[in-house]
Design a protein around this motif. Structure first.
Motif, short mmCIF file in Angstrom:
data_model
loop_
_atom_site.label_atom_id
_atom_site.label_comp_id
_atom_site.label_asym_id
_atom_site.label_seq_id
_atom_site.Cartn_x
_atom_site.Cartn_y
_atom_site.Cartn_z
N GLU A 169 0.82 -1.21 0.00
CA GLU A 169 0.00 0.00 0.00
C GLU A 169 0.86 1.27 0.00
O GLU A 169 0.34 2.37 -0.05
N GLN A 170 2.18 1.11 0.14
CA GLN A 170 3.05 2.29 0.21
C GLN A 170 3.14 2.98 -1.15
O GLN A 170 3.04 2.35 -2.19
N TYR A 171 3.37 4.29 -1.07
CA TYR A 171 3.43 5.06 -2.30
C TYR A 171 4.59 4.65 -3.20
O TYR A 171 4.48 4.70 -4.42
N PHE A 172 5.72 4.24 -2.62
CA PHE A 172 6.84 3.94 -3.51
C PHE A 172 6.57 2.69 -4.35
O PHE A 172 7.11 2.55 -5.44
N VAL A 173 5.71 1.82 -3.83
CA VAL A 173 5.32 0.66 -4.65
C VAL A 173 4.38 1.10 -5.77
O VAL A 173 4.53 0.71 -6.93
N GLU A 174 3.46 1.99 -5.41
CA GLU A 174 2.56 2.52 -6.44
C GLU A 174 3.36 3.32 -7.47
O GLU A 174 3.10 3.25 -8.67
N ALA A 175 4.36 4.06 -6.98
CA ALA A 175 5.20 4.83 -7.90
C ALA A 175 5.90 3.90 -8.88
O ALA A 175 5.97 4.18 -10.08
N ALA A 176 6.40 2.77 -8.39
CA ALA A 176 7.06 1.81 -9.29
C ALA A 176 6.08 1.26 -10.31
O ALA A 176 6.39 1.12 -11.49
N ARG A 177 4.85 0.98 -9.83
CA ARG A 177 3.85 0.49 -10.77
C ARG A 177 3.53 1.54 -11.83
O ARG A 177 3.33 1.23 -12.99
N SER A 178 3.49 2.80 -11.39
CA SER A 178 3.15 3.87 -12.34
C SER A 178 4.23 4.05 -13.39
O SER A 178 3.96 4.56 -14.47
#
Lengths: 308, 326, 324
Positions: free
Chosen positions: A197-206
């Motif tokens: 749920e962390q942003y850096f994981v979402e950032a990597a997905r983005s």
């Protein structure tokens, strides 16, 4: 800061929210770790004791006063002698030097526990990361499978496996791995779920990074800390388990030295030879305690609430 | 419209199911977005404002397919994004990037700045000899130096980290940049630096921004057009000047009035918006704003208003303002 | 007007593994009866630590190294922890940024309010409940009986913050310290809460120390304001005077950095550089490293110069103007 605590007049513990920059206070990771350990007497003791046990295990033939006896040679002329200048910690029922036996006994204790925990981590971590990251039916299957293993008391499961494979240190290790890996799957799964749920994981997905690379680059490095803490504490528990298996005859086999085996042998001589049971007992006690204390200290060091 | 739309959103709906519904029989659903239609024109900055829970962040994520919408279509640069899967979607991500609110948690804590910056390049198979020149040029452009490259995120300040995040988003030369509250975690003086940087970059490169923020003054400063959201609905959209000077929707009016401004002192009087935002699990019938609306009438409870023109380049979803303008 | 709270030459330091970090250096301010006093500054300026110091709540390893905090002439720093318990939530109450984490999630709102009231007053349960309900009513909460029986998570953010304000009001304090009370709230809710604070001050004569990073909030509700930078006071004035006529280069920079309708299309005035890491180690003016007007005198520490009625600024430029 809980309000009732404040209004009832106790001291708040949390630092002010945004009022000073933690990076100013924070040393680099290792320097900080060393600083905390040096400050804490018990942690310092734990590190020294564990180091001593590791050195004993590695350099047993060099350190033991009577290496041959440590490895198992009988010396029946000197059986059950109390501690003296010749035999610092006395001798056992076959006349072997207890100190040498203890030093050699560090070998199965340290090596088997390290191997068990390492293999358990290697099996448990990827499964936990996959279950936690993908969720859904993948998670369901992996976690029901681990639940199956967790449903049995671990020592009982280990006993069943050893009974099946035949008693030896190697089989005891296999048995303990089988009952230990599910705990790491659970630990890594829950850590992964919060990391996902962390942003850096979402950032990597983005950016378009693939799932496998996200797990490898962004999830796993962040699970190392909780794994390190847990496995440190577990090493102590596994030592307890391997010595217990040896004690009931399912682990290390005579004439090899093992702390559990020594206590088993000393059982009949409790009244005549206190030194024979006390010293291996103390070795187990202190080693397990040391790993637990070190694990607690590591947890304090890495706790995000303090290590900001 | 003479300019071409880069993003076209039609009938976008996003429902989040709440866990644990099966015991009570009916699964409860959060209606995060309900029938959103909007265009983002090539080269413009579209600001998206609204209070927490209005769905503005979800809309940004749904456009980028970081969250899959429940219904509706998102066209980006000629592709229907909702149909793309796997590798095709991953390749498309090079052209649409996002910058998050809190830069400290949007960069991997255990990777150096350089590792974080090379990741988009390696992911999209950029030739290795191009990596460092590109990174150096962008770091310089956002006002950082190569000495920052081997640092870890916690060793940089919030403003510096946000510059890194922006550099990372721009490395692949995207067409669309979604900015999700990019300055909310920063201090005022640093916020101004980042806003200026974003403004300059957009003019130099001709970027298109979807700028999401709760801070009306920041949105006003940067945006060409503003969309106002309330409880999963787009309630008003139009040119920035028009929205700020002549808001049509009563919610937009209330929002503008509530923003604390330097030099104003209205807290003695001010007929403010009463009450709280209702839950999106069970949103009010008809116009979702009617429970708090100062001018609501009977019709507002019954039928749902749709976006209609209230000015030259301004649309609002309100029964009463439409009536007024006719 | 007589002073309610008089902070004199306050210094606060944190002992860290890298040595002493002096976060507050020589802060003085005076809050009068019946006013809303704004304390504004960016993160790291020492505004929260200063407010915690008033109630002796600075977290370890921080401590007050020097200074006096007089509350109606009584030095709070000379009081024991036991005596402070009567002051906290009694004469001085506090409201925090995030109402949700400030309320205990496992107890009903009413129970938590009753606990506070009975900590400070020996009254029976029925009387206490009556007082709780009337206090909840006074912060404009609807349906107070229901709120009394609610758990914190059943209330919205705005309602939670009203409950927090009710909790602060319950023992009729003379001073409320509000640390970023509206930062976690939406703008329409923020406006409601700010109006409530203004009413409490105007109608009951309660003084409020409002800590915020938002000059807009200061402008809307505060009577007087002190600007902090890197643990030091840079400017103090009445709100109108400060906003209309800012004197210190930092205050000027801060105001210019806020986007306002007029400057649309132009670049904002940003303050270059970053806040110094350890302001206690700086011998000169703390703002010198970022100041556009810096000159040779800034190597020394400026004191607060009076430059008008109710207006002081810590900058040598003002001293020169006022003295010729």
């Amino acid at each position: 800061m809980s309000l009732s605590r404040l209004f009832l007049g106790k001291r708040g513990e949390e630092p002010p929210d945004n009022d000073f920059d933690p990076s100013l206070v924070q040393r680099s990771g290792w320097a900080h770790t060393l600083y905390v350990i040096r400050r804490d007497v018990l942690a310092m003791f734990s590190v020294l004791w564990i180091a001593a046990m590791l050195i004993s295990a590695i350099a047993a033939p060099l350190l033991a006063p009577y290496p041959e006896q440590g490895a198992g040679r009988n010396n029946v002329d000197d059986r059950l002698l109390p501690p003296s200048t010749q035999y610092l910690l006395g001798t056992d029922e076959l006349g072997r030097d207890v100190l040498s036996r203890l030093i050699y006994g560090a070998r199965p204790a340290m090596s088997s526990s390290l191997v068990v925990v390492a293999v358990a981590v290697l099996i448990g971590t990827p499964l936990g990361a996959i279950a936690g990251y993908f969720g859904g039916w993948v998670d369901e299957i992996i976690m029901r499978f681990t639940d199956l293993f967790l449903a049995f008391p671990s020592l009982l499961l280990a006993m069943a496996i050893v009974a099946l494979l035949g008693p030896s240190l190697m089989n005891a290790v296999i048995a303990l791995v089988a009952s230990w890996w599910p705990w790491y799957t659970r630990l890594v799964r829950s850590t992964t779920r919060s990391l996902r749920e962390q942003y850096f994981v979402e950032a990597a997905r983005s950016i378009g990074v693939s799932d496998a690379m996200i797990i490898w680059r962004h999830i796993l490095p962040n699970t190392i800390t909780p794994i390190l803490v847990q496995s440190t504490i577990d090493i102590g528990t596994v030592i307890l388990a391997t010595t217990s298996l040896a004690f009931i005859g399912l682990g290390t086999q005579a004439p090899n030295a093992d702390w559990g085996l020594m206590i088993e042998g000393a059982r009949q001589f409790l009244r005549q030879a206190w030194w024979y049971s006390i010293f291996p007992g103390a070795a187990i006690f202190l080693t397990v305690l040391a790993f637990n204390l070190l694990g607690d200290t590591l947890r304090d060091i890495f706790d995000p609430r303090q290590y900001r | 419209m003479d300019k071409q739309a880069l993003v076209t959103v039609r009938g976008l709906v996003k429902h989040f199911p709440l866990p644990g519904g099966w015991l009570s029989g009916k699964r409860r659903i959060v209606q995060a977005l309900d029938n959103i239609n909007l265009d983002i024109v090539q080269g413009e900055v579209l600001g998206l404002v609204g209070e927490s829970g209005c769905g503005k962040t979800t809309l940004g994520r749904c456009i980028l397919q970081l969250i899959r919408p429940t219904e509706g279509s998102v066209q980006f640069d000629g592709d229907e994004l909702t149909q793309l899967r796997g590798d095709t979607l991953r390749r498309k991500r090079a052209h649409m990037q996002i910058v998050f609110q809190n830069p400290l948690v949007s960069l991997s804590p255990r990777r150096t700045i350089q590792q974080s910056l090379t990741e988009p390049l390696s992911t999209h198979h950029m030739p290795r000899e191009e990596w460092m020149p590109r990174i150096d040029a962008l770091m310089q452009r956002v006002g950082l130096g190569i000495q920052h490259l081997d640092r870890y995120p916690h060793e940089l300040s919030g403003g510096q980290l946000q510059r890194v995040s922006i550099a990372r988003a721009l490395l692949l030369e995207p067409k669309l940049l979604v900015l999700d509250e990019p300055t909310s975690a920063l201090d005022v003086s640093v916020q101004a630096q980042i806003i200026n940087l974003l403004d300059e970059l957009r003019r130099e490169i001709g970027l298109t921004y979807l700028f999401i923020s709760h801070d009306l003054s920041v949105v006003e400063h940067l945006s060409d057009r503003i969309g106002v959201m309330y409880l999963g609905k787009l309630v008003e959209i139009g040119n920035t000047e028009q929205i700020m000077k002549q808001p049509s929707h009563p919610y937009t009016k209330a929002l503008l009035q509530s923003v604390p401004r330097v030099g104003s002192r209205r807290m003695h009087e001010a007929p403010l918006l009463e009450g709280n935002v209702p839950s999106p699990i069970n949103p009010p019938s008809g116009c979702r704003f009617h429970t708090r609306c100062p001018i609501a009438e009977a019709i507002c409870q019954q039928s749902e208003p749709i976006l209609e023109a209230t000015g030259a380049a301004q649309w609002a979803a309100c029964h009463l303002t439409i009536k007024e303008t006719l | 007007m007589k002073p309610l709270l008089d902070i004199q030459n306050l210094h606060i330091a944190f002992d860290t593994s890298c040595g002493k970090l002096r976060v507050v250096n020589d802060i003085s301010l005076v809050i009068e009866e019946g006013q809303i006093f704004g304390l504004v500054g960016e993160s790291g300026c020492g505004k929260s630590v200063t407010s915690l110091a008033i109630l002796q709540l600075i977290p370890k390893p921080g401590h007050i190294t020097h200074g006096k905090i007089l509350f109606r002439g009584d030095d709070l720093l000379a009081k024991s922890q036991r005596e402070m318990q009567q002051v906290r939530g009694g004469k001085i109450a506090m409201i925090f940024q995030d109402p949700f984490t400030s309320l205990n999630p496992v107890f009903k709102v009413g129970r938590q309010l009753l606990d506070v009231i009975r900590q400070h007053h020996k009254i029976d349960k029925k009387e206490a409940k009556k007082r709780v309900l009337s206090t909840l009513d006074s912060v404009d909460l609807p349906d107070v009986e229901r709120i009394f029986e609610s758990y914190p998570h059943e209330l919205s953010g705005g309602q939670q913050q009203r409950v927090m304000i009710a909790m602060a009001l319950i023992s009729e304090p003379s001073l409320i310290i509000a640390d970023e009370p509206t930062t976690a709230l939406d703008v329409t809710i923020q406006a409601q809460i700010l109006r409530l604070l203004r009413q409490l001050c105007d109608e009951r004569g309660i003084s409020i120390l409002l800590i915020t990073h938002d000059l807009g909030v200061i402008s809307e509700v505060c009577d007087k304001v002190t600007v902090l930078y890197a643990g030091a006071v840079v400017e103090t004035a009445s709100t109108d005077e400060l906003l209309a006529n800012p004197q210190h280069p930092y205050t000027q920079g801060l105001l210019a950095a806020i986007p306002q309708s007029a400057q649309k299309g132009q670049a904002l005035q940003a303050i270059a550089g970053v806040v110094p890491a350890n302001p206690g180690a700086i011998t000169g003016c703390v703002f010198a490293s970022r100041c556009p007007h810096v000159y040779d005198r800034c190597e020394h520490k400026p004191s607060l110069f009076t430059i008008g009625e109710n207006h002081q600024s810590a900058c040598f430029l003002q001293e020169e103007v006022t003295h010729g």
